[in-house]
Design a protein around this motif. Structure first.
Motif, PDB file in Angstrom:
ATOM      1  N   LYS A  86      29.261  56.143  18.538  1.00  0.00           N
ATOM      2  CA  LYS A  86      30.196  55.283  17.808  1.00  0.00           C
ATOM      3  C   LYS A  86      29.497  54.160  17.048  1.00  0.00           C
ATOM      4  CE  LYS A  86      34.312  56.143  20.576  1.00  0.00           C
ATOM      5  NZ  LYS A  86      35.434  55.538  21.352  1.00  0.00           N
ATOM      6  N   SER A  87      28.288  53.841  17.463  1.00  0.00           N
ATOM      7  CA  SER A  87      27.555  52.776  16.772  1.00  0.00           C
ATOM      8  C   SER A  87      27.147  53.203  15.370  1.00  0.00           C
ATOM      9  CB  SER A  87      26.305  52.381  17.569  1.00  0.00           C
ATOM     10  OG  SER A  87      25.402  53.476  17.639  1.00  0.00           O
ATOM     11  N   ALA A  88      27.226  54.527  15.097  1.00  0.00           N
ATOM     12  CA  ALA A  88      26.846  55.042  13.772  1.00  0.00           C
ATOM     13  C   ALA A  88      28.015  55.022  12.785  1.00  0.00           C
ATOM     14  CB  ALA A  88      26.304  56.461  13.905  1.00  0.00           C
ATOM     15  N   VAL A  89      29.210  54.697  13.299  1.00  0.00           N
ATOM     16  CA  VAL A  89      30.395  54.691  12.435  1.00  0.00           C
ATOM     17  C   VAL A  89      30.455  53.392  11.630  1.00  0.00           C
ATOM     18  CG1 VAL A  89      32.910  54.767  12.361  1.00  0.00           C
ATOM     19  CG2 VAL A  89      31.675  56.190  13.988  1.00  0.00           C
ATOM     20  N   ARG A  90      30.624  53.546  10.321  1.00  0.00           N
ATOM     21  CA  ARG A  90      30.720  52.398   9.417  1.00  0.00           C
ATOM     22  C   ARG A  90      32.032  52.480   8.627  1.00  0.00           C
ATOM     23  NH1 ARG A  90      26.847  51.820  12.110  1.00  0.00           N
ATOM     24  NH2 ARG A  90      24.659  51.479  11.517  1.00  0.00           N
ATOM     25  N   THR A  91      32.555  51.316   8.281  1.00  0.00           N
ATOM     26  CA  THR A  91      33.741  51.255   7.425  1.00  0.00           C
ATOM     27  C   THR A  91      33.453  50.324   6.258  1.00  0.00           C
ATOM     28  OG1 THR A  91      35.209  51.569   9.328  1.00  0.00           O
ATOM     29  CG2 THR A  91      36.222  50.770   7.300  1.00  0.00           C
ATOM     30  N   VAL A  92      33.677  50.813   5.061  1.00  0.00           N
ATOM     31  CA  VAL A  92      33.411  50.008   3.866  1.00  0.00           C
ATOM     32  C   VAL A  92      34.632  50.031   2.947  1.00  0.00           C
ATOM     33  CG1 VAL A  92      30.916  50.337   3.887  1.00  0.00           C
ATOM     34  CG2 VAL A  92      32.373  51.989   2.686  1.00  0.00           C
ATOM     35  N   LYS A  93      34.714  49.015   2.138  1.00  0.00           N
ATOM     36  CA  LYS A  93      35.773  48.961   1.119  1.00  0.00           C
ATOM     37  C   LYS A  93      35.116  49.026  -0.245  1.00  0.00           C
ATOM     38  CE  LYS A  93      39.967  46.471  -0.192  1.00  0.00           C
ATOM     39  NZ  LYS A  93      40.877  45.354   0.152  1.00  0.00           N
ATOM     40  N   LEU A  94      35.478  50.046  -1.013  1.00  0.00           N
ATOM     41  CA  LEU A  94      34.911  50.229  -2.345  1.00  0.00           C
ATOM     42  C   LEU A  94      35.872  49.688  -3.390  1.00  0.00           C
ATOM     43  CD1 LEU A  94      33.843  53.986  -1.969  1.00  0.00           C
ATOM     44  CD2 LEU A  94      32.514  51.964  -1.347  1.00  0.00           C
ATOM     45  N   LYS A  95      35.383  48.820  -4.239  1.00  0.00           N
ATOM     46  CA  LYS A  95      36.177  48.377  -5.390  1.00  0.00           C
ATOM     47  C   LYS A  95      35.928  49.374  -6.522  1.00  0.00           C
ATOM     48  CE  LYS A  95      38.355  45.217  -5.719  1.00  0.00           C
ATOM     49  NZ  LYS A  95      39.802  45.041  -5.415  1.00  0.00           N
ATOM     50  N   ILE A  96      37.006  49.907  -7.065  1.00  0.00           N
ATOM     51  CA  ILE A  96      36.872  50.994  -8.038  1.00  0.00           C
ATOM     52  C   ILE A  96      37.569  50.648  -9.354  1.00  0.00           C
ATOM     53  CG2 ILE A  96      37.309  53.454  -8.437  1.00  0.00           C
ATOM     54  CD1 ILE A  96      37.445  53.763  -5.373  1.00  0.00           C
ATOM     55  N   GLU A  97      36.858  50.829 -10.445  1.00  0.00           N
ATOM     56  CA  GLU A  97      37.396  50.534 -11.774  1.00  0.00           C
ATOM     57  C   GLU A  97      38.023  51.779 -12.398  1.00  0.00           C
ATOM     58  OE1 GLU A  97      34.106  49.123 -14.028  1.00  0.00           O
ATOM     59  OE2 GLU A  97      34.042  47.162 -13.044  1.00  0.00           O
ATOM     60  N   GLY A  98      39.137  51.569 -13.126  1.00  0.00           N
ATOM     61  CA  GLY A  98      39.731  52.656 -13.908  1.00  0.00           C
ATOM     62  C   GLY A  98      40.962  53.304 -13.322  1.00  0.00           C
ATOM     63  N   MET A  99      41.330  52.978 -12.070  1.00  0.00           N
ATOM     64  CA  MET A  99      42.509  53.595 -11.468  1.00  0.00           C
ATOM     65  C   MET A  99      43.792  52.926 -11.969  1.00  0.00           C
ATOM     66  SD  MET A  99      41.627  54.475  -7.506  1.00  0.00           S
ATOM     67  CE  MET A  99      41.463  52.771  -6.975  1.00  0.00           C
ATOM     68  N   ASP A 100      44.810  53.743 -12.251  1.00  0.00           N
ATOM     69  CA  ASP A 100      46.076  53.165 -12.706  1.00  0.00           C
ATOM     70  C   ASP A 100      47.324  53.903 -12.221  1.00  0.00           C
ATOM     71  OD1 ASP A 100      46.093  55.416 -14.508  1.00  0.00           O
ATOM     72  OD2 ASP A 100      44.759  54.245 -15.796  1.00  0.00           O
ATOM     73  N   CYS A 101      47.154  54.962 -11.414  1.00  0.00           N
ATOM     74  CA  CYS A 101      48.333  55.664 -10.893  1.00  0.00           C
ATOM     75  C   CYS A 101      47.933  56.511  -9.689  1.00  0.00           C
ATOM     76  CB  CYS A 101      48.982  56.534 -11.969  1.00  0.00           C
ATOM     77  SG  CYS A 101      47.968  57.943 -12.476  1.00  0.00           S
ATOM     78  N   GLU A 102      48.926  57.169  -9.074  1.00  0.00           N
ATOM     79  CA  GLU A 102      48.675  57.977  -7.886  1.00  0.00           C
ATOM     80  C   GLU A 102      47.714  59.133  -8.158  1.00  0.00           C
ATOM     81  OE1 GLU A 102      49.309  57.560  -4.847  1.00  0.00           O
ATOM     82  OE2 GLU A 102      50.727  55.892  -4.909  1.00  0.00           O
ATOM     83  N   ALA A 103      47.740  59.645  -9.391  1.00  0.00           N
ATOM     84  CA  ALA A 103      46.833  60.751  -9.730  1.00  0.00           C
ATOM     85  C   ALA A 103      45.377  60.308  -9.598  1.00  0.00           C
ATOM     86  CB  ALA A 103      47.110  61.244 -11.146  1.00  0.00           C
ATOM     87  N   CYS A 104      45.110  59.056  -9.935  1.00  0.00           N
ATOM     88  CA  CYS A 104      43.753  58.519  -9.822  1.00  0.00           C
ATOM     89  C   CYS A 104      43.341  58.441  -8.346  1.00  0.00           C
ATOM     90  CB  CYS A 104      43.676  57.129 -10.451  1.00  0.00           C
ATOM     91  SG  CYS A 104      44.235  57.044 -12.155  1.00  0.00           S
ATOM     92  N   SER A 105      44.266  57.919  -7.519  1.00  0.00           N
ATOM     93  CA  SER A 105      43.997  57.824  -6.079  1.00  0.00           C
ATOM     94  C   SER A 105      43.763  59.204  -5.483  1.00  0.00           C
ATOM     95  CB  SER A 105      45.176  57.153  -5.367  1.00  0.00           C
ATOM     96  OG  SER A 105      45.397  55.856  -5.855  1.00  0.00           O
ATOM     97  N   SER A 106      44.579  60.174  -5.890  1.00  0.00           N
ATOM     98  CA  SER A 106      44.455  61.542  -5.366  1.00  0.00           C
ATOM     99  C   SER A 106      43.129  62.166  -5.766  1.00  0.00           C
ATOM    100  CB  SER A 106      45.614  62.399  -5.880  1.00  0.00           C
ATOM    101  OG  SER A 106      46.856  61.913  -5.407  1.00  0.00           O
TER     102      SER A 106
END
Length: 205
Positions: free
Chosen positions: A129-149
């Motif tokens: 479990k010490s190898a598990v990491r969680t990160v938050k990526l800031k992403i440019e260009g998304m504007d709708c659910e299709a982008c998230s998908s």
């Protein structure tokens, strides 16, 4: 005949404007279908102009319906009587079809995610479990659910990625991964390969 050609050009313009208004969200679906995922964000720059394009489409349609439903003068009625058969292109039925198609195109962002395959959750066995990491990526260009998908689909294919949640409204994706199986650079590259760009990375405690 000239009137029919004029109407035809107007309806083409209406549908073209409605299509362009949602092109930023139609492109990710086309990218998925064609397999060229790198073009998914090609038209994301058009998102700020979407309200204007939708406004133009609505105004043109509203004027067309006003013209169609307003009381006719005696001269217009007499002109109709001279015609052997009213043209379909000038009918309310055709205007209704154009309106339906335009609304369907303008509403595309709200249902675009249905075109993407359902991503099944991975069964993960934690060795360390010490190898598990969680990160938050800031992403440019998304504007709708299709982008998230599009981004979620890319992340689901990266070995070692355990969980992910992408939100276009927040312009970010939270990713949990096993650092023993994959590197952060691999995850970032997978997102960048879709055409959307990771502009920042922060650790999540």
């Amino acid at each position: 005949m000239k009137q029919e050609k004029s109407n035809g050009k107007t309806w083409i313009a209406v549908l073209a404007t409605a299509f362009i208004a949602s092109l930023c969200c139609i492109t990710p679906v086309l990218a998925l279908i064609s397999g060229v995922t790198g073009i998914a964000s090609t038209f994301s720059w058009m998102e700020p102009y979407r309200p204007v394009l939708i406004g133009i489409t609505v105004l043109v349609l509203a004027f067309a319906w006003y013209q169609k439903l307003k009381p006719r003068s005696a001269n217009e009625i007499a002109c109709d009587c001279e015609e052997d058969k009213p043209s379909f292109w000038k009918s309310k039925s055709f205007l209704g079809i154009v309106t339906f198609l335009a609304v369907l195109l303008m509403a595309f962002p709200s249902y675009s995610s249905i075109f993407f395959p359902k991503i099944e959750k991975k069964e993960v066995v934690y060795v360390d479990k010490s190898a598990v990491r969680t990160v938050k990526l800031k992403i440019e260009g998304m504007d709708c659910e299709a982008c998230s998908s599009t981004i979620n689909l890319a992340l689901s294919k990266v070995p070692g990625v355990i969980k992910f949640e992408t939100a276009f409204k927040d312009a970010s994706s939270t990713v949990e991964y096993n650092a023993a199986e994959t590197k952060l650079d691999t995850i970032v590259n997978a997102v960048n390969a879709t055409g959307y760009k990771v502009s920042g990375v922060s650790a999540v405690e």
